[in-house]
Design an enzyme around this catalytic site. Structure first.
Site, short mmCIF file in Angstrom:
data_model
loop_
_atom_site.label_atom_id
_atom_site.label_comp_id
_atom_site.label_asym_id
_atom_site.label_seq_id
_atom_site.Cartn_x
_atom_site.Cartn_y
_atom_site.Cartn_z
N GLU A 39 0.81 -1.22 0.00
CA GLU A 39 0.00 0.00 0.00
C GLU A 39 0.84 1.27 0.00
O GLU A 39 0.50 2.24 -0.65
CB GLU A 39 -0.96 0.00 1.19
CG GLU A 39 -2.02 -1.09 1.12
CD GLU A 39 -2.90 -0.98 -0.13
OE1 GLU A 39 -2.97 0.12 -0.73
OE2 GLU A 39 -3.50 -2.00 -0.50
N TYR A 119 -6.33 6.60 3.76
CA TYR A 119 -6.44 5.52 2.77
C TYR A 119 -5.69 4.27 3.21
O TYR A 119 -6.26 3.16 3.24
CB TYR A 119 -5.94 5.95 1.38
CG TYR A 119 -5.72 4.73 0.53
CD1 TYR A 119 -6.79 4.05 -0.01
CD2 TYR A 119 -4.45 4.16 0.41
CE1 TYR A 119 -6.62 2.85 -0.71
CE2 TYR A 119 -4.26 2.97 -0.28
CZ TYR A 119 -5.35 2.33 -0.83
OH TYR A 119 -5.18 1.15 -1.49
N ASP A 137 -9.66 5.88 -2.22
CA ASP A 137 -8.53 6.35 -3.01
C ASP A 137 -9.05 7.11 -4.22
O ASP A 137 -10.24 7.40 -4.33
CB ASP A 137 -7.64 5.18 -3.43
CG ASP A 137 -8.30 4.35 -4.52
OD1 ASP A 137 -9.55 4.30 -4.57
OD2 ASP A 137 -7.57 3.75 -5.33
N CYS A 184 -13.70 2.53 -15.55
CA CYS A 184 -14.10 3.89 -15.20
C CYS A 184 -12.88 4.82 -15.21
O CYS A 184 -12.53 5.42 -14.20
CB CYS A 184 -14.77 3.88 -13.82
SG CYS A 184 -15.77 5.35 -13.46
N CYS A 191 -17.89 3.00 -20.70
CA CYS A 191 -19.18 2.69 -20.08
C CYS A 191 -19.86 1.50 -20.75
O CYS A 191 -20.67 0.81 -20.13
CB CYS A 191 -20.09 3.91 -20.12
SG CYS A 191 -19.42 5.34 -19.22
N CYS A 194 -18.91 -1.44 -18.84
CA CYS A 194 -19.00 -1.29 -17.38
C CYS A 194 -20.14 -2.14 -16.83
O CYS A 194 -21.26 -2.05 -17.32
CB CYS A 194 -19.22 0.17 -17.00
SG CYS A 194 -19.42 0.40 -15.21
N CYS A 200 -25.63 4.00 -12.81
CA CYS A 200 -24.68 5.12 -12.74
C CYS A 200 -25.24 6.33 -13.47
O CYS A 200 -25.76 6.21 -14.57
CB CYS A 200 -23.35 4.69 -13.36
SG CYS A 200 -22.07 5.97 -13.33
#
Length: 276
Positions: A39, A119, A137, A184, A191, A194, A200
């Site tokens: 991370e 985060y 994030d 995205c 899209c 997606c 959305c």
DNA sequence: TTCCGGATCA
DNA sequence: TGATCAGGAA
């Protein structure tokens, strides 16, 4: 937004994730140390670039205790090329603390450690300790802003993330990040491919963060060159200036700043080295 | 808000 | 060349 819609959307997201998820060496890892290493490396750094650094770093420093006792120079030698060298220094500081005191397992506890912000605290809590928290994030910010049709930030963003969170949170978090990284996208969202497009509002509401300044000729470029040089061995400011091509004055400035930050030490005779 | 690296990709 | 990047700290 009704609960039913959120449920259907998360079901579709997680179903997509089971088939389309990206594979990384830290995926499915539950050792908090290895999760933390990944991370911290991933902070402001594309995941694909982190892979070889993560493999080398965890091979050389397999546990928090190993990192805690390491020389900073050896740590930075494995960090060079990733950037943001203070991340490595703070990572070792945190390794020392958890080696002595043990691991906090909640975001509230983890965020107190050096180099761990909201985060990273959520990520370690979620991936290593199974806490049901959202890892907010840049991907989640973008995806959630588009889902809801408004540019989200700050407390509102975190509140929306908590409301939309699916379970298990570790899977939902990684699904959201994969969606943000492969469908995205910031500029050209796909899209048509997606899995949650029907729930959305659309891509228009997302506002990108303020762009960074030029890297060429920046202080960051100079600092990076100075650290890289000292990882190769101790040197004077003039010597560093000589083989990096930067003005001596600017190099001295960078050395002073890096000393203040604990990355570099000065023995008083004008020779600099990576701090211990 | 600004600064902190540096590789990757359009 | 520019935009982006599993952010954090001052």
């Amino acid at each position: 937004m009704t609960l039913l819609v959120e449920q259907e959307r998360n079901d579709a997201l997680l179903a997509w994730y089971r088939v389309e998820r990206r594979s990384f060496p830290w995926r499915g890892e539950s050792d908090p140390y290895k999760v933390l290493v990944s991370e911290v490396m991933l902070q402001q750094t594309q995941a694909s670039r982190v892979i070889p650094f993560y493999e080398r770093f965890t091979a050389r420093f397999p546990s928090a205790a190993d990192l805690a006792s390491a020389d900073l120079k050896d740590v930075l030698a494995l960090w060079t090329g990733l950037g943001y060298n203070s991340r490595a220094l703070r990572l070792r500081e945190t390794a020392r603390i958890v080696t002595r005191d043990g691991w906090p397992t909640t975001p509230v506890g983890l965020v107190e450690l050096p180099g761990i912000g909201p985060y990273t605290a959520a990520a370690v809590a979620s991936f290593a300790f199974g806490e049901q928290v959202a890892t907010v994030d840049t991907n989640l910010r973008r995806v959630l802003s588009r889902w809801h049709g408004e540019s989200l930030s700050g407390p509102t963003l975190h509140s929306v993330a908590a409301d939309d969170l699916g379970h298990p949170a570790a899977d939902w978090n990684q699904a959201m990040m994969d969606l943000g990284a492969t469908r995205c996208l910031p500029r050209n969202p796909d899209c048509t491919r997606c899995p949650v497009a029907q729930w959305c509002v659309g891509p228009d509401s997302y506002r990108p963060p303020t762009p960074q300044g030029r890297f060429e000729g920046s202080a960051r470029q100079l600092r990076g060159a100075v650290v890289r040089s000292l990882v190769g061995g101790e040197a004077t400011g003039r010597e560093i200036a000589g083989h990096t091509g930067f003005p001596v004055k600017d190099v001295e400035r960078a050395l002073a700043d890096l000393s203040d930050e604990g990355l570099v030490s000065d023995d008083g005779t004008g020779t600099y080295r990576i701090a211990e």
